[in-house]
Design a protein around this motif. Structure first.
Motif, PDB file in Angstrom:
ATOM      1  N   ILE A 246     -21.800  57.067  37.695  1.00  0.00           N
ATOM      2  CA  ILE A 246     -21.777  58.605  36.426  1.00  0.00           C
ATOM      3  C   ILE A 246     -20.811  57.412  35.340  1.00  0.00           C
TER       4      ILE A 246
ATOM      5  N   LEU B  62     -23.666  56.961  33.258  1.00  0.00           N
ATOM      6  CA  LEU B  62     -23.986  57.607  32.533  1.00  0.00           C
ATOM      7  C   LEU B  62     -23.419  57.823  31.098  1.00  0.00           C
TER       8      LEU B  62
ATOM      9  N   MET C  90     -24.247  57.972  27.436  1.00  0.00           N
ATOM     10  CA  MET C  90     -24.369  59.255  27.123  1.00  0.00           C
ATOM     11  C   MET C  90     -23.325  59.122  25.355  1.00  0.00           C
TER      12      MET C  90
ATOM     13  N   TRP D  39      -9.102  64.033  43.763  1.00  0.00           N
ATOM     14  CA  TRP D  39      -9.992  63.415  42.290  1.00  0.00           C
ATOM     15  C   TRP D  39      -9.246  62.219  43.041  1.00  0.00           C
TER      16      TRP D  39
ATOM     17  N   GLY E 108     -14.821  58.251  42.527  1.00  0.00           N
ATOM     18  CA  GLY E 108     -15.874  59.807  42.110  1.00  0.00           C
ATOM     19  C   GLY E 108     -15.781  60.600  41.878  1.00  0.00           C
ATOM     20  N   GLY E 109     -16.514  61.453  41.766  1.00  0.00           N
ATOM     21  CA  GLY E 109     -16.040  62.969  40.976  1.00  0.00           C
ATOM     22  C   GLY E 109     -14.793  63.995  42.045  1.00  0.00           C
ATOM     23  N   LYS E 110     -14.329  65.719  41.153  1.00  0.00           N
ATOM     24  CA  LYS E 110     -13.603  65.605  42.017  1.00  0.00           C
ATOM     25  C   LYS E 110     -14.054  67.245  42.325  1.00  0.00           C
TER      26      LYS E 110
ATOM     27  N   PHE F 233     -20.674  64.528  35.570  1.00  0.00           N
ATOM     28  CA  PHE F 233     -19.964  63.440  34.163  1.00  0.00           C
ATOM     29  C   PHE F 233     -18.657  64.949  34.289  1.00  0.00           C
ATOM     30  N   ASP F 234     -19.430  65.972  34.562  1.00  0.00           N
ATOM     31  CA  ASP F 234     -17.754  66.625  34.616  1.00  0.00           C
ATOM     32  C   ASP F 234     -17.209  66.572  36.187  1.00  0.00           C
ATOM     33  N   TRP F 235     -17.467  66.271  36.758  1.00  0.00           N
ATOM     34  CA  TRP F 235     -16.784  65.812  38.219  1.00  0.00           C
ATOM     35  C   TRP F 235     -15.552  64.584  37.681  1.00  0.00           C
ATOM     36  N   GLN F 236     -15.686  63.821  37.094  1.00  0.00           N
ATOM     37  CA  GLN F 236     -14.946  63.206  36.351  1.00  0.00           C
ATOM     38  C   GLN F 236     -13.830  63.780  35.431  1.00  0.00           C
ATOM     39  N   ALA F 237     -14.490  63.877  34.404  1.00  0.00           N
ATOM     40  CA  ALA F 237     -13.748  64.656  33.148  1.00  0.00           C
ATOM     41  C   ALA F 237     -13.122  66.276  33.487  1.00  0.00           C
TER      42      ALA F 237
END
Lengths: 213, 816
Positions: free
Chosen positions: A27, A30, A34, A149, A154-156, B378-382
């Motif tokens: 991520i 990425l 971006m 989180w 990693g993500g949340k 990316f949204d999972w982080q942001a």
């Protein structure tokens, strides 16, 4: 890159840009791609805007502006971006085969982690995981919505009443990582954090056998 | 002198009496528009003060300035005020003030409705501010996620203030949306076909239609949550078969279109001001119209991108991710149309243009981060971090506030008749622009460094301290900028020199009248032959002032304007109602209803409803006349009937749009039922109604009966009353046998469905009885048949709803 160097390292314990696991790394990568793309597009638009104030004689080809700039340009870029995102999303999808599962139960304002299938006792405020292996966290809540989180891993994912959501995290190397509740959950929201300790294999075996960490 | 005499006569008809009498009774669109704009700016200032307190708290780590209890009220109210009490009413005010002038006509289609909406907004907004002053403001965040906002976790009155106050305010949004849609489609200058309308009108039309479909899910959600809080109907309570995710779906079904509802009118301002600054017509009128409509349509397909972390299957997320990035295309079309217009013209760096540049820089950045957060991984982080806080402020301040500031300076000479003499506007711009980017640019980084939203305190070790300090300093710089803007405007209102009539050399009709405008706008209506009718006709304003256009004479003390069809052909004369206290009285009665619910004085609520119904009756009764007038002269040798004798009066179209919003609310309720049956973890199928084909059959028969009886040749639609009574009895009996609404979500849904059906049957019955009385009093004839037709529309809707309610309450058990 000044910012990039400022962010790696221990002065940013919650930084998604200092990844310590494969999903977080992908991520972060990425993000940098971006960011570069966005900076390029911004420069292009602002450049065109600035140049329009320069006096020169010209004709404006309407098609080039509207069809070229407004339609073809964004569709091309967005298609590439979406394809990359879907591939990455599929890779980091929760509940990957072979991942071990732990349970996280959130409440106002605590986290309780348990380890079914091992001999380990439940722990409060600290999640223990083996390093170098994917771990699926099954998330539930006793009261309102919370969100699990650990930015470096990693993500949340939200913990929602009546539902169990799963999120896969992985720490590449042993160490302590910090996590927090990302969904506003009331007056204790800003203090609703926890830590994740990733153990080396021998240490993890001892923990899973019911030993004190 | 003819122009002066005409001015006096028309001013007497269209003006408001002086003093308090005029203040509470005026229905003139310029008055209402100005008030909405001023009130919205006042709410903006209050919201801004809350933002300053938030930034003061966050400037340093472990701040002891305000505790979490107060802080939670601050950020909840900051978001709610900026969204509901500033952005939406601000654009409504601009639309109401500007639309009739842009369209070359005298007023909007339903002046009393816009006045009613204004009072509802003022009273509802004041209720919310009152909660802040009393220290019991809503504190569950502006999107009010359940169960945090449910009774067990928010036992106080705080959440009730939000649910009831916002719903009260939303009445004004629905009223404005109906008003704007009908006015654009029906009330324009003759000859102004839809493709000759100023682009701004297209943007407003798209926005108004979006509001009719976007707001009902929120209104429904608020009703359901208030029912749960007040009476224990468990729509969102997992233990009794509800699901908190239903709230999130209903909220974002509204919440995402809402962002575009705010952006699209502002984009309309850009498309209006920018070509004038560039001294050239805009590039690609038709493509822009298509892209605006596409944007409006697409914006309904991406609400789930606010819910990427709630555990929805990844491929479903991919769909919504694609839809979310797709909106970048119509937005891109507009950005490049504006750039191309600047390239084609000779842009001048006047003050509105400076603000437009602020818009370009800020909004493009917000759009780019928007594409980023639409990318699921990316949204999972942001998600839920300061990155999103930064993104949404770039979009809303960039996409709304900067264009509105440009619009403010562009149209100020029109509002005041003065030109600016002081040069504070430039200084204000730089303070706002630099302050804004100082505040929010680095917050993107703070989010990626792990700073979540809505925290009131953070540890030093997190590494966010320097960013927050810079952000707070920037926030105060920006606040000084806005204060300077307010001072600049005030100075121009009172001190500046008179402006020439068309200071920017624009081509749209609002510049073909005196400034500040007379209450009637234009002494006669032009015949429009092009998109920019003021260009090439320098004498147009004087010709209109001399009464040489349509309706260039005062008649019977009537407020007259013309209705046209989509091609701009004249259909009829609209005789608008004059000043009246009905709007403020009805808004007060409506307010009584909401305050009764807020204070839990439930016995009072039915009286308030009855009072609203009584005033509604009066509202309709005072219009109309008892004789046919036939064709009346309208100037230029042409004639037209009045709207009472027309076959497509504005009231019918307005009812249609209102029913569209109503049907969306009903549709959202049906969506909620299907959602809970499929998704809710503890759905109690044993608590469902014992399904009965008999109930469905009787309801269908009753509805068909009502529909058939309403269709007699002599328009005696009140004959449908027995059909409705049978239908109401069927639903009442079905509810009688249904499980208790407080026992389970299944019971609550059936209760809500039957309640909705019975309410609409009651409305239909009221209208049918009204028509019956109008027949007796002689107001109706073969030519004057618009009232029965409007009543029939509502009667048919209620009959249809009755059948769907019977199906929705009985079928789930029958099909199991």
């Amino acid at each position: 890159m000044f910012i990039a160097s400022a962010l790696s390292g221990c002065d940013a314990p919650l930084s998604a840009l200092a990844p310590a696991g494969p999903t977080a790394s992908a991520i972060a990568e990425l993000w940098w791609i971006m960011l570069a793309g966005a900076a390029g597009i911004l420069a292009l638009v602002l450049g065109l805007l600035a140049l329009s104030f320069r006096r020169r004689s010209r004709t404006a080809p309407e098609r080039l502006w509207l069809i070229g700039g407004g339609i073809i340009f964004p569709i091309t870029l967005l298609t590439a971006l979406l394809a990359a995102a879907i591939v990455l999303g599929e890779r980091s999808i929760p509940a990957r085969a072979g991942a071990m599962e732990v349970e996280a139960e959130s409440s106002q304002y605590r986290w309780r982690f348990s380890y079914p299938g091992t001999g380990a006792l439940p722990t409060d405020e600290t999640l223990h995981i083996p390093a170098g292996r994917p771990v699926t966290v099954a998330l539930s809540t006793k009261d309102v919505i919370h969100s699990f989180w650990v930015p470096r891993l990693g993500g949340k994912m939200d913990a929602i009443p009546g539902h169990v959501n799963r999120l896969t995290i992985q720490a590449s190397v042993p160490g302590t990582y910090f996590g927090l509740c990302a969904e506003y959950c009331g007056v204790g929201h800003s203090r609703h954090g926890f830590q994740v300790i990733a153990h080396a294999p021998a240490e993890w075996r001892a923990f899973a056998a019911g030993g004190r960490p | 002198m003819k122009a002066l005499r005409l001015h006096r006569e028309l001013s007497a008809i269209w003006g408001a009496p002086p003093g308090w009498r005029g203040t509470i009774s005026t229905v003139n669109h310029s008055d209402i528009g100005r008030r909405l704009i001023l009130a919205a700016f006042a709410f903006f200032a209050i919201g801004g003060v809350l933002a300053m307190l938030i930034r003061a708290q966050l400037a340093t780590p472990r701040s002891a300035f305000i505790g979490p209890e107060i802080y939670n009220q601050l950020f909840t109210m900051h978001g709610s005020i900026m969204m509901f009490l500033f952005a939406i009413p601000m654009f409504e005010g601009l639309a109401m003030y500007m639309l009739p002038k842009l369209l070359g006509t005298r007023d909007l289609a339903f002046p009393r409705l816009s006045a009613y909406g204004w009072w509802c907004y003022l009273f509802g907004g004041s209720l919310l501010i009152l909660s802040l002053l009393l220290g019991v403001a809503p504190d569950s965040g502006w999107f009010m996620y359940t169960p945090l906002s449910s009774k067990p976790y928010s036992p106080g009155i705080n959440a009730d203030f939000w649910l009831l106050g916002i719903t009260f305010v939303e009445i004004s949004a629905i009223a404005a949306a109906v008003e704007i849609s009908v006015s654009i489609l029906r009330v324009r200058a003759p000859g102004m076909s839809l493709d000759r309308m100023p682009l701004f009108a297209w943007y407003l039309l798209a926005t108004a239609l979006m509001m009719l479909i976007g707001f009902p899910p929120l209104i429904l959600g608020s009703i359901l949550l208030e029912l749960e809080r007040a009476f224990g109907w468990p729509f969102f309570d997992t233990a009794r078969g509800g699901d908190p995710l239903l709230w999130q779906h209903l909220f974002w079904l509204f919440g995402h279109p809402e962002v575009y509802i705010i952006f699209i009118p502002a984009a309309g301002v850009v498309s209006t001001v920018l070509p004038v600054m560039a001294r050239t017509p805009i590039l690609g009128y038709r493509i822009i119209v298509a892209s605006v409509l596409a944007l409006a349509f697409l914006s309904f397909g991406l609400w789930v991108h606010h819910m990427f972390t709630v555990g929805i299957p990844h491929m479903a997320l991919a769909f919504f991710s694609a839809a979310s990035t797709l909106v970048a295309v119509p937005t891109g079309v507009q950005i490049f149309a504006w750039l191309g217009t600047l390239w084609a013209g000779r842009p001048q760096m006047k003050l509105p243009m400076l603000y437009l540049i602020g818009f370009f820089v800020t909004f493009v950045m917000g759009g780019l981060t928007g594409v980023m957060v639409a990318v699921v991984p990316f949204d999972w982080q942001a998600h839920d971090t300061a990155f999103v806080t930064a993104h949404l402020h770039y979009v809303l301040v960039g996409g709304f506030v900067f264009p509105m500031l440009a619009g403010a300076y562009y149209w100020l000479p029109h509002f005041t008749g003065r030109q600016r003499t002081f040069r504070l506007g430039e200084a204000a711009f730089w303070l706002i622009f630099i302050g804004f980017h100082l505040t929010f640019f680095l917050l993107h980084l703070a989010g990626l460094l792990g700073q979540p939203r809505r925290i009131e305190s953070y540890p030093e070790a997190a590494g966010w301290t320097w960013i927050n300090l810079i952000s707070s300093v920037g926030g105060f710089v920006m606040a000084i900028g806005f204060a300077l803007f307010a001072i600049d405007i005030a100075l121009q209102l009172f001190l500046a020199r008179r402006a020439p009539r068309n200071p920017w050399g624009a081509g749209t009709l609002e510049w073909a009248m005196m400034t500040p405008p007379a209450p009637y706008n234009i002494a006669s209506l032009p015949r429009v032959g092009s998109r920019e009718p003021v260009y090439g006709e320098p004498d147009l304003a004087n010709e209109l002032a001399r009464g040489e256009g349509y309706l260039g004479a005062a008649r019977n003390g009537w407020r007259e304007t013309l209705a046209v069809d989509l091609k701009g052909q004249i259909r009829h004369i609209i005789v608008l109602p004059s000043n009246t206290r009905l709007p403020i009285c009805t808004a007060l009665a409506t307010g009584c209803f909401f305050v009764a619910l807020l204070l839990k004085l439930y016995w009072l609520a039915p009286f308030a409803v009855a009072l609203v119904a009584l005033l509604g009756w009066r509202w309709a009764w005072v219009l109309g006349r008892c004789e046919d007038l036939g064709l009346l002269p309208i100037g230029r040798g042409e004639t037209a009937p009045t709207h009472a004798e027309a076959d497509d009066p504005p009231g019918w179209l307005g009812s249609g749009f209102l029913l569209l919003a109503d049907a969306t609310l009903f549709g959202s309720l049906l969506f909620g039922q299907v959602f809970l049956i499929v998704v809710a973890p503890n759905w109690r199928s044993d608590h469902m109604v014992v399904g009965s084909w008999l109930v469905i059959a009787i309801a269908a028969a009753a509805a068909l009966l009502a529909g058939a009886l309403a269709r007699s040749a002599d328009m005696r639609v009140e004959r449908a009353i027995p059909g409705h009574l049978l239908l109401a009895a069927t639903l009442a009996v079905s509810q009688w046998q249904a499980p208790a609404p407080s026992g389970s979500a299944a019971g609550a849904l059936v209760g809500m469905l039957n309640g909705y059906g019975l309410l609409h049957i009651a409305i239909a019955l009221l209208m049918l009885v009204f028509v019956c009385f109008r027949h007796r009093a002689g107001f109706l004839s073969a030519a004057r048949s618009s009232e029965p037709r409007i009543a029939r529309l509502w009667s048919d809707y209620a009959a249809g709803v009755g059948v769907v309610v019977a199906l929705a309450s009985q079928l789930p058990a029958l099909l199991r």
